[in-house]
Design an enzyme around this catalytic site. Structure first.
Site, PDB file in Angstrom:
ATOM      1  N   LYS B  73      33.353  11.619 -33.735  1.00 51.74           N
ATOM      2  CA  LYS B  73      32.285  12.258 -34.734  1.00 51.74           C
ATOM      3  C   LYS B  73      31.409  13.381 -34.126  1.00 51.74           C
ATOM      4  O   LYS B  73      31.265  13.428 -32.994  1.00 51.74           O
ATOM      5  CB  LYS B  73      31.521  10.829 -34.836  1.00 51.74           C
ATOM      6  CG  LYS B  73      30.177  10.988 -35.796  1.00 51.74           C
ATOM      7  CD  LYS B  73      29.331   9.764 -35.657  1.00 51.74           C
ATOM      8  CE  LYS B  73      28.230   9.551 -36.841  1.00 51.74           C
ATOM      9  NZ  LYS B  73      27.712   8.330 -36.925  1.00 51.74           N
ATOM     10  N   SER B 148      27.143   6.253 -41.269  1.00 52.28           N
ATOM     11  CA  SER B 148      27.280   7.685 -41.167  1.00 52.28           C
ATOM     12  C   SER B 148      28.411   8.058 -40.640  1.00 52.28           C
ATOM     13  O   SER B 148      28.905   9.350 -40.581  1.00 52.28           O
ATOM     14  CB  SER B 148      26.140   8.386 -40.328  1.00 52.28           C
ATOM     15  OG  SER B 148      26.046   7.565 -38.963  1.00 52.28           O
ATOM     16  N   SER B 172      26.221   2.298 -38.634  1.00 48.45           N
ATOM     17  CA  SER B 172      26.999   3.668 -39.058  1.00 48.45           C
ATOM     18  C   SER B 172      28.257   3.666 -38.533  1.00 48.45           C
ATOM     19  O   SER B 172      29.376   4.375 -38.737  1.00 48.45           O
ATOM     20  CB  SER B 172      26.327   4.769 -38.214  1.00 48.45           C
ATOM     21  OG  SER B 172      25.169   5.020 -39.096  1.00 48.45           O
TER      22      SER B 172
END
Lengths: 53, 465
Positions: B73, B148, B172
């Protein structure tokens, strides 16, 4: 164009609504309940340490 | 393919790390219409793969991730590689050092392909990123991947890599895992270092893996878990054995089904799939009983005040709204209305609810819930409708995950079926603090009987070998 005053008021109302739940929950707090420590130990470790003592 | 399957190819000589990396890069180039990556690092990946092949030929084996392509990420610091946080304000930021977890994965031989798209600054659950493109769901690109860590879920579901790294402040990791039909693990708070990870909320942020399977997550945790003197919240609790084999049966394990909160406003197909999973758990010998949980609505409210206070503190210096997506800017502004009293009250409630949850763990060993109350919403859907109950898509997506960040418990999201619209359904297993390795073993056993082939890993697949 977004209206800054409208957005500000919307944000205030949103937080105010969430505060109702927070205030309700806080009725169960007694003065001996301290904030969870966010540094040096994880929240659940506070209890483990207490139990070991 | 899973990490273990790729490892077998490498060690049997049927494929090299260079081939695995080349195939993954080619697949991304040909098929990534999901906006999974912000930055690809093909040259560095190829060089790392060459080094891995050379080491393996010389008899040096770094372990399960040796030569395996993975991705991060785009909020994990990677030395010399742009790390944007999915934002404009950090679009040119190049860290001078690696996050602890990046360093650990590199030592373990993992080969990074690059940095994955996310909800801007990890502050949201849709990954509809206005700056780097909306992350779309590989099962149906008309739907969101969740967030997320949206790119982290979508990259696995698309079959690009078997494991990615994500962060989880209110769900997330688990939300995109649920929406994309992959496994996602949020460890116990303090179990995995946050050093070199862009903060959103200091006391709610967790780092963890997403994987094609639960075993992939367990293998990743074996690499990642452990103390780190550079992370003030890092735990001193000894690291358990994440390689231990999962049990064949679930005898004597007490599973709790919450009486309250987790069955409110849940899509019917999601409910049925999770209940089917519970029946499978009973068939494997697990004991299932209903259990009353503390007031989860109040826990979610307290968690929200902590998030508001801490996130708005992180971004207090930024005053130009044009540099932010409108949803993220509004959330930062909301935090300015939360008072110091609210914040401290929420942290005191954390102590109280933590104690209440420890009582729950005297009754049961694990809790079974839906990971999300719905399947992935459509990209154009700001609200979801659950049998007439209308709810903001962001709030709905994190309704069943947020409390666990507040409490610190480990939680696993794994696929347990798919809905009539073809989208995956996710279930969540929550366990007591520091039972991470045990939870992942139980999760692997559950996965064997509940995961449908369709929602397991690759949608279109890599090269078959």
């Amino acid at each position: 164009m977004p209206d800054p005053d409208f957005e500000r008021e919307t944000n205030r109302v949103l937080v105010e609504a969430a505060r109702v739940e927070l205030t309700e929950a806080a009725r169960n707090l007694t003065s001996d309940i301290e904030p969870a420590s966010i540094f040096s130990v994880a929240p659940h470790q506070l209890l483990e340490d207490e139990e070991q003592e | 393919m899973t990490v273990r399957e790729m490892g077998r190819l490498l060690r049997s000589g049927k494929a090299s790390s260079v081939e695995l990396v080349d195939d993954a890069l080619a697949a991304i180039k040909e098929r990534d219409r999901f906006n999974t990556f912000i930055t690809l690092t093909p040259e560095a990946a190829k060089q790392a793969a060459i080094d891995c092949d050379r080491e393996l030929a010389a008899g040096m084996d770094r372990g399960p991730f040796h030569g395996i392509p993975i991705a991060y990420k785009d909020l994990f610091y990677t030395r010399g590689v742009k790390t944007t946080g999915g934002s404009l304000i950090l679009r040119d930021f190049v860290p001078e050092y690696d996050a602890t977890v990046v360093d650990k994965f590199r030592v373990g031989g993992a080969v990074s392909l690059g940095k994955l798209n996310l909800h801007e600054l990890a502050y949201g659950a849709t990954s509809k990123n206005p700056h780097y493109g909306f992350v779309l769901n590989p099962h149906n690109p008309e739907h969101i991947a969740g967030g997320s860590s949206g790119g982290s879920g979508a990259a696995i579901a698309a079959g690009f890599v078997p494991v990615t790294l994500g962060s989880d402040t209110g769900g997330s990791i688990r939300t995109p895992a649920s929406y994309c039909g992959v496994a996602g693990f949020k460890p116990t708070y303090g179990r995995v270092s946050r050093y070199g990870v862009m903060p959103l909320s200091f006391s709610l942020d967790h780092v963890g893996p997403l994987g094609a399977t639960v075993e992939d997550c367990a293998l990743a945790m074996a690499e990642l878990a452990g103390p780190d003197a550079r992370d003030a919240a890092s735990s001193r609790v000894p690291v358990p054995d994440f390689y231990q084999r999962p049990p064949a049966r679930l005898d004597k394990i007490r599973f709790g089904i919450p009486k309250n909160f987790y069955s409110d406003h849940v899509d019917g197909e999601v409910s049925r799939s999770v209940l089917d999973a519970v029946r499978q758990i009973e068939r494997l010998g697990g004991t299932v009983s209903e259990v009353q949980l503390p007031d989860m609505v109040q826990i979610n409210a307290a968690a929200r005040f902590i998030l508001w206070g801490e996130a708005s503190s992180v971004y207090a210096a930024y005053t130009d709204s044009s540099q932010f997506g409108s949803d993220v800017w509004q959330l930062i502004q909301q935090g300015t209305f939360a008072s110091a009293i609210d914040y401290v009250t929420a942290q005191r409630l954390r102590t109280l609810f933590r104690r209440q949850f420890d009582e729950v763990w005297r009754e049961v060993d694990a809790l079974i819930t839906p990971a999300t109350p719905v399947t992935a919403p459509r990209v154009d859907q700001d609200e979801v409708d659950i049998d007439g109950y209308r709810e903001n898509a962001r709030i709905a997506s994190t309704r069943f995950t947020r409390a666990v960040n507040f409490l610190g418990e480990p939680a696993l999201s794994l696929p347990c079926g798919r809905a009539s619209n073809g989208l995956p359904i996710g279930m969540q297993i929550i366990a007591p603090p520091f039972t991470d390795a045990w939870l992942l073993r139980v999760g692997q056993t559950v996965e064997r009987v509940v995961t449908t082939p369709y929602s397991r890993g690759s949608v279109t697949g890599n090269k078959g070998y």
